[in-house]
Design an enzyme around this catalytic site. Structure first.
Site, PDB file in Angstrom:
ATOM      1  N   ASP A 133      -1.909  -0.304   5.808  1.00 45.89           N
ATOM      2  CA  ASP A 133      -2.260   0.292   7.104  1.00 45.89           C
ATOM      3  C   ASP A 133      -3.731   0.611   7.268  1.00 45.89           C
ATOM      4  OD1 ASP A 133      -2.215   2.412   5.170  1.00 45.89           O
ATOM      5  OD2 ASP A 133      -2.346   3.795   6.861  1.00 45.89           O
ATOM      6  N   ASP A 183       0.869  -1.167   0.000  1.00 47.02           N
ATOM      7  CA  ASP A 183       0.000   0.000   0.000  1.00 47.02           C
ATOM      8  C   ASP A 183       0.916   1.231   0.000  1.00 47.02           C
ATOM      9  OD1 ASP A 183      -2.315   1.664   0.751  1.00 47.02           O
ATOM     10  OD2 ASP A 183      -1.386   1.709   2.726  1.00 47.02           O
ATOM     11  N   ASP A 238       0.048   5.147   1.069  1.00 47.93           N
ATOM     12  CA  ASP A 238      -0.056   6.103   2.182  1.00 47.93           C
ATOM     13  C   ASP A 238      -0.108   5.403   3.527  1.00 47.93           C
ATOM     14  OD1 ASP A 238      -0.554   8.998   1.084  1.00 47.93           O
ATOM     15  OD2 ASP A 238      -1.649   7.626  -0.233  1.00 47.93           O
TER      16      ASP A 238
HETATM   17  O1  LIG Z   1      -4.428   3.109  -0.374  1.00 50.40           O
HETATM   18  P1  LIG Z   1      -3.460   4.178   0.036  1.00 50.40           P
HETATM   19  O2  LIG Z   1      -2.255   4.262  -0.855  1.00 50.40           O
HETATM   20  O3  LIG Z   1      -3.077   4.075   1.489  1.00 50.40           O
HETATM   21  O4  LIG Z   1      -4.252   5.550  -0.155  1.00 50.40           O
HETATM   22  C1  LIG Z   1      -5.306   5.883   0.741  1.00 50.40           C
HETATM   23  C2  LIG Z   1      -5.573   7.362   0.684  1.00 50.40           C
HETATM   24  O5  LIG Z   1      -4.316   8.015   0.876  1.00 50.40           O
HETATM   25  C3  LIG Z   1      -4.290   9.427   0.793  1.00 50.40           C
HETATM   26  O6  LIG Z   1      -4.922   9.962   1.940  1.00 50.40           O
HETATM   27  C4  LIG Z   1      -4.322   9.596   3.164  1.00 50.40           C
HETATM   28  O7  LIG Z   1      -2.961  10.087   3.214  1.00 50.40           O
HETATM   29  C5  LIG Z   1      -2.842  11.535   3.198  1.00 50.40           C
HETATM   30  C6  LIG Z   1      -1.362  11.871   3.150  1.00 50.40           C
HETATM   31  O8  LIG Z   1      -0.671  11.329   4.217  1.00 50.40           O
HETATM   32  C7  LIG Z   1      -3.552  12.117   4.416  1.00 50.40           C
HETATM   33  O9  LIG Z   1      -3.481  13.535   4.406  1.00 50.40           O
HETATM   34  C8  LIG Z   1      -5.029  11.682   4.396  1.00 50.40           C
HETATM   35  O10 LIG Z   1      -5.681  12.121   5.577  1.00 50.40           O
HETATM   36  C9  LIG Z   1      -5.135  10.146   4.323  1.00 50.40           C
HETATM   37  O11 LIG Z   1      -6.489   9.745   4.161  1.00 50.40           O
HETATM   38  C10 LIG Z   1      -4.941   9.903  -0.487  1.00 50.40           C
HETATM   39  O12 LIG Z   1      -4.983  11.307  -0.525  1.00 50.40           O
HETATM   40  C11 LIG Z   1      -6.325   9.294  -0.640  1.00 50.40           C
HETATM   41  O13 LIG Z   1      -6.915   9.728  -1.826  1.00 50.40           O
HETATM   42  C12 LIG Z   1      -6.155   7.784  -0.648  1.00 50.40           C
HETATM   43  O14 LIG Z   1      -7.397   7.140  -0.858  1.00 50.40           O
END
Ligand SMILES: O=P(O)(O)OC[C@H]1O[C@H](O[C@H]2O[C@H](CO)[C@@H](O)[C@H](O)[C@H]2O)[C@H](O)[C@@H](O)[C@@H]1O
Length: 403
Positions: free
Chosen positions: A331, A128, A130
């Site tokens: 995560d 993954d 983020d």
């Molecule tokens: O599936 P992932 O790669 O983990 O993506 C999930 C979401 O990640 C991002 O948002 C998350 O991370 C951001 C940066 O650290 C944070 O600001 C936010 O609060 C988190 O939800 C991304 O912007 C999303 O569109 C993804 O779905």
């Protein structure tokens, strides 16, 4: 769900049965419990679309707000939720984590266990983005992975087929990672750039073959292609409707739209939730999922990160084989779908990245991206030693030190 048949169209012809629980809340969206019980469809709470005539169905009455409040809570708050009478000190939180780790051991502490399972097998690595490869930060546009992490992932990909499975758009996550040797699945697996299929006879409509700048052939698999205009329309409406909410941010990930509320004043969270809720009422073919302080609007299709993992394994000709060990590191709640596929298929395992106890379908845990990098680096070193390759400093992030 027939996980083997990724050939079948995942678009549900009649979305009605799903819609019954479309605005309901899965138990995994409620505050995390320490029980570790597995999710099951019987744990879906079906919330009526309208409570009573004249009484609006809103984010407070349907559980959305609870789910939003429980998304990425501070560590101490989680422990308090588990044991409401406890005075939560750092020590209490540490003890709770230590006892949770008995059930979900650290993949670093249990490294020998991991490698003994991998000894005679081909590891396939799913990552993954983020919160796994990059730390969670306030601005989604600034969630960069470190050079050390990039180098660790590059080394992993040298030895094991490796894929990034992200909620972000595929283009966006590709730009952030910047490694050509990986496979990429964006929009929670609804946009997969994978190898040319193992099963060449499959000419499914969702496939599109292409060639990259270096002449490498790849396949695009986009099971929700027909939803692109709808998601675009929804994105524009969400941007317009959340304009007045300070801190709200909307992203268009092509096959899903994300509404972030991390930077919105807590008292306005219900307003964000209501905006998304009201919009979904008009789109019966779309549904909501919760991430870390983000609401995600996506098509009602039988497809998620778990299906994407299965699809990539199929495409690589590596599914259902005893000599293959898929490992998925993630995560978030959406990663649970992938953990579940691996657990239920008894084919590899998930590693949950979390600094606090959480209900999960993973087998192991890691605290944060720094530990993910350590684990990946150790895996590369183990592989090189195992294969009799001298460990080069370049393959170890931060390993090129002066004597
Ligand atoms: O599936 P992932 O790669 O983990 O993506 C999930 C979401 O990640 C991002 O948002 C998350 O991370 C951001 C940066 O650290 C944070 O600001 C936010 O609060 C988190 O939800 C991304 O912007 C999303 O569109 C993804 O779905």
């Amino acid at each position: 769900m027939d996980l083997k048949s990724s050939h079948a169209s995942p678009v549900l012809a009649d979305p009605t049965p799903v819609n019954k629980s479309r605005l309901g809340v899965h138990s995994s969206l409620l505050p995390y419990s320490q029980t570790g019980t597995s999710f099951s469809s019987s744990m879906y709470i079906s919330i009526p679309r309208k409570n009573k005539p004249g009484v609006p169905d809103d984010v407070r009455s349907n559980g959305w707000l609870d789910a939003m409040l429980s998304s990425s809570p501070p560590r101490k708050k989680l422990i308090m939720d588990m044991n409401s009478d406890a005075v939560v000190t750092d020590e209490t939180a540490d003890n709770a984590y230590a006892s949770w780790m008995l059930k979900y051991p650290s993949a670093i502490n249990a490294f020998e266990q991991v490698t003994s399972a991998a000894k005679t097998k081909t590891i396939v690595m799913f990552l993954d983005y983020d919160g796994t490869l990059s730390p969670i930060v306030d601005d989604p546009d600034r969630a960069f992975m470190s050079d050390g992490m990039r180098s660790a992932v590059k080394s992993v990909a040298k030895y094991f087929p490796t894929a990034i499975i992200s909620g972000r758009s595929r283009d966006q996550v590709y730009k952030l990672v910047g490694l050509t040797e990986l496979y990429y699945a964006g929009s929670h697996g609804m946009d997969i750039m994978g190898p040319v299929r193992f099963d060449e006879s499959d000419n499914h409509l969702n496939y599109h073959s292409s060639t990259d700048k270096k002449g490498k052939e790849f396949n695009l698999f986009q099971p929700a292609k027909e939803f692109i205009p709808m998601i675009d329309e929804v994105f524009k409406t969400l941007v317009k409707n959340t304009k007045g909410i300070k801190g709200a941010k909307v992203e268009n990930h092509k096959f899903c739209a994300s509404v972030h509320y991390r930077n919105v004043d807590r008292k306005n969270w219900p307003v964000v939730g209501q905006c998304v809720h009201d919009l979904l009422e008009k789109y019966p073919r779309l549904r909501l999922t919760h991430g870390r302080k983000v609401l995600e609007v996506r098509p009602v299709i039988d497809w998620d990160k778990g299906r994407a993992v299965q699809h990539l394994l199929d495409s690589l000709g590596l599914s259902g084989r005893d000599d293959v060990l898929p490992i998925y590191i993630g995560d978030d709640r959406t990663d649970e779908d992938a953990f579940k596929v691996l657990r239920e298929g008894n084919q590899g395992f998930g590693i949950l990245v979390s600094p606090f106890p959480k209900e999960t379908q993973a087998f192991y845990s890691l605290r944060d991206p720094a530990e993910v990098m350590e684990f990946l680096t150790r895996l590369v070193n183990w592989k090189e030693v195992n294969d009799g390759v001298a460990v080069s400093a370049a393959s170890v992030p931060g390993g090129q030190r002066e004597c």
